[in-house]
Design a protein around this motif. Sequence first.
Motif, PDB file in Angstrom:
ATOM      1  N   ILE A 177       0.880  -1.136  -0.018  1.00  9.20           N
ATOM      2  CA  ILE A 177      -0.025  -0.006   0.040  1.00  9.20           C
ATOM      3  C   ILE A 177       0.767   1.295  -0.169  1.00  9.20           C
ATOM      4  N   GLU A 178       2.145   1.009   0.021  1.00  6.50           N
ATOM      5  CA  GLU A 178       2.906   2.362  -0.224  1.00  6.50           C
ATOM      6  C   GLU A 178       4.253   1.981  -1.306  1.00  6.50           C
ATOM      7  N   GLU A 179       4.531   3.018  -1.938  1.00  2.18           N
ATOM      8  CA  GLU A 179       5.585   2.791  -2.982  1.00  2.18           C
ATOM      9  C   GLU A 179       6.826   2.497  -2.368  1.00  2.18           C
ATOM     10  N   SER A 180       6.984   1.586  -1.571  1.00  5.21           N
ATOM     11  CA  SER A 180       8.261   1.316  -1.012  1.00  5.21           C
ATOM     12  C   SER A 180       9.256   0.328  -1.668  1.00  5.21           C
ATOM     13  N   ILE A 181       8.874  -0.595  -2.421  1.00 10.97           N
ATOM     14  CA  ILE A 181       9.408  -1.616  -3.262  1.00 10.97           C
ATOM     15  C   ILE A 181       9.820  -1.176  -4.754  1.00 10.97           C
ATOM     16  N   VAL A 182      10.848  -0.725  -5.081  1.00 15.05           N
ATOM     17  CA  VAL A 182      11.246   0.078  -6.150  1.00 15.05           C
ATOM     18  C   VAL A 182      12.233  -0.574  -7.176  1.00 15.05           C
ATOM     19  N   PHE A 183      12.202  -0.100  -8.337  1.00 12.95           N
ATOM     20  CA  PHE A 183      13.267  -0.329  -9.282  1.00 12.95           C
ATOM     21  C   PHE A 183      13.110   0.908 -10.375  1.00 12.95           C
ATOM     22  N   GLU A 228       3.206  -3.146  -6.843  1.00  9.32           N
ATOM     23  CA  GLU A 228       1.740  -3.128  -6.121  1.00  9.32           C
ATOM     24  C   GLU A 228       1.350  -4.645  -5.552  1.00  9.32           C
ATOM     25  N   LEU A 229       1.487  -5.523  -6.348  1.00  9.60           N
ATOM     26  CA  LEU A 229       1.109  -6.814  -5.731  1.00  9.60           C
ATOM     27  C   LEU A 229       2.065  -7.927  -6.174  1.00  9.60           C
ATOM     28  N   LEU A 230       2.200  -8.995  -5.389  1.00  5.05           N
ATOM     29  CA  LEU A 230       2.899 -10.068  -5.607  1.00  5.05           C
ATOM     30  C   LEU A 230       2.066 -11.359  -5.140  1.00  5.05           C
ATOM     31  N   GLY A 231       1.873 -12.249  -5.947  1.00  3.01           N
ATOM     32  CA  GLY A 231       1.309 -13.585  -5.591  1.00  3.01           C
ATOM     33  C   GLY A 231       1.605 -14.745  -6.216  1.00  3.01           C
TER      34      GLY A 231
END
Length: 326
Positions: free
Chosen positions: A165-171, A177-180
Motif C-alpha cells: 500500500i506504499e511505493e516502498s519496493i522500487v526499481f 503493487e502486488l505479488l502473488g
Amino acid sequence: MASTAQVNSLLSDAAELEPKEFVTSLSSSFGLLSRSIIIDLPCFHRTTCIMLDHVYIRSVPVGIEFPMLETLSLLHCNGNLDALLSCCPRLRTLLLSGILFETSDLRVNSPSRQELVVNSFSTERVNIVAPMLKKLEILFTVMLEVNISVLAPIMENVWWYCCYIEESIVFGLWYLELLGFQAADRQGQLPLLHIRASVDSSLFPYEPNFAQEIEKHMVVELSLLELDLKIDGHVFGALVFYLLQINQISSSLQKLKIILLRSMVKEECPIDCPCESTNWRSQAISLTALEEVEINVFEGVDHEFDLLKQLLVFAPKLKKIIVRLT
C-alpha cells in the motif's frame, strides 16, 4: 446490551452440553459491541469445530484444552491467538479473516495443521511452521516491507497474495503493487508467480529492492511468471530483465506472460529517463527452461522488439511466442 459476564456464563453453559460444533457471533447486529465482549473460553471436550465471530479472546485458562478440535474459524476477532492455538493439539484446519493480532506478526506453529486460510490483515512478519501443511491460502497487506519464514515442506495447494500500500519496493521508476503465488496439485496447472508493477515518474530512483522482496515470497518453485505492467509510455525491458535475473526465477521459468496496461495519455520519456536504468539490451542472462513467451497489448515500438530479440537469444528451448497487438 449483554455484559462480558453474561456472555462468558453462556459459553460455560454451552460447553457443558459438549456440542460437536460450536458457533458464536457477537456482531453489532445483535446489539453487542464486539470490542467490549472479552471472553475466556471454557473447555469444549468433544467439540470438533468452533467458529467465533466478533470476540476478543483474552485468554484460555490454565489447564484448558480442546482435545478433539480439528477446525477453528476466527472471524473479525482479536486477542491472544497464540494461547488459543497452543491448546488445540489435533487442529487440522485454521481459518482467520479480518483478524487483529496483539502484535503486527502472523505466527502459526503447529505440528498437525493441514490447512491454513488467512484473509484480510496487515502485517510486518509472517512466520509459519507447519510440517504437515498441505493447503495454504493467505491474503495480506504490507505498508513498507515484510519478513517471511515458511516451513511447510509438503504443501500441495498454495494461494498467496500480498498487496503493497506504499511505493516502498522500487526499481527505477517502477514500484511493486502486488505479488502473488498460485500452485495446485492439479495436472497441467503451472505454479504461477504474479507481479503487478506501475510507473510513477515522481519517484526518486532509490536503490532497487524488488529482487530482495520477491525472494522472500518464494515459498514454492514457479514455472509461470505473469507480469502486469502499468507502463504509461515508458520502457519496460530493464524491469523485465532485472526480474529474469533473479536466480529462483531464471532457473525454473517455463512460461513468461507480460500484460501491458496502457493509459490513454502517454508520457514522453525524457533523456536519461530512469526507466532505462540499466544497459539491459546488452545484458546476458540464462533462461534454460523457458519454452513460451506471451506479450499482450503489444504496439511494436523499438524497445518492445528489442526485448523479443533478447529473449530469443537467451532462451535456447523457446518453442512458442504469442504476440497480441493493441
